[in-house]
Enzyme design. Sequence first.
Site, short mmCIF file in Angstrom:
data_model
loop_
_atom_site.label_atom_id
_atom_site.label_comp_id
_atom_site.label_asym_id
_atom_site.label_seq_id
_atom_site.Cartn_x
_atom_site.Cartn_y
_atom_site.Cartn_z
N TYR A 1 19.86 -20.53 -13.92
CA TYR A 1 21.12 -21.05 -13.43
C TYR A 1 22.23 -20.01 -13.58
CZ TYR A 1 18.65 -25.53 -13.94
OH TYR A 1 17.73 -26.55 -13.87
N HIS B 1 9.52 -23.82 -16.67
CA HIS B 1 10.35 -24.04 -15.49
C HIS B 1 9.63 -23.60 -14.21
CE1 HIS B 1 14.74 -23.65 -13.79
NE2 HIS B 1 14.11 -24.73 -13.35
#
Length: 310
Positions: free
Chosen positions: A47, A129
């Site tokens: 992010y 992830h």
Amino acid sequence: MIDLPRHGFGGAPIGNLFEEVTDEQARATVDAAWDRGVRLFDTAPHYGLGLSERRLGAALAGRSGYVLSTKVGRLLVPARSGSGRDDEGFDVSAELKRVWDFSRDGVRRSLEESLERLGLPAVHIALIHDPDDHVEQALTEACPALAELRSEGVVQAIGVGMNQWQVPLRFVQETDIDVVMLAGRYTLLDQSGLPLLEECVKRGVRVLAAGVFNSGILATPKPVGTYNYQPAPAALVERATRIAGVCERHGVSLPQAAMAFPLRHPAIATIVLGARTPEEVTTNAALWSRPVPEELWEELASEGLLSQER
């Protein structure tokens, strides 16, 4: 087992997802979530190339009583060009680049570097992830590495976070993970992740439901915008509009129902909502605090709009 609050904060928007957010706005958004009782905060190196972790760590510094989640699988390394903008959806300078790494050493390095960016001594949850193209290595190397870190007390819970349900189902069946973050696959419009949720109930794995608005189509009273980050197909807009009509008859808005729906399943402990402004947090909190009548769900089911609900 780690205690998971019902409402969580998703940190992608404060990592400049799609558009820039100032440091001040990011801090104010986290503060607004805290003030409204949010105590689970999720972030990732992906992010904003670490920007979300840095901002979230700064906002949580000095606070206690929260659950913090970050992710492994992408290492951040210097980019050769050292210039330009990120090309993976975040409005940040591309001085760093992401490198997939689901090896044991890569996992441990990833978590160590996340802690440095966060400026905090520990995280509570570490998630593998998006291992879509690295499933076997994630199962045989990344997951055991996280299990080691859990046994060492570095993290309290481990799991996997994905936008699909099939691979997480393998993790639930083949490993001893504690948590799954499932994005967009158990919502008012898409209940395809139900087989995963049923297996999680059997095995005592808790689920963090993200993407409850399916990237935007369920985020406003009148369905518009995107579905899975693409322009919403007409058929889905029509179906969402029918759902919104049922909601309206029961005095409920579409986003209110979208937030309430996942929590009806016993596997789901938390909904995780991204926000980029304090106003978004305030709006969501006002909606999730309102009760949704059981008759709404009954009518949606009778109309065939929740055909895969338990």
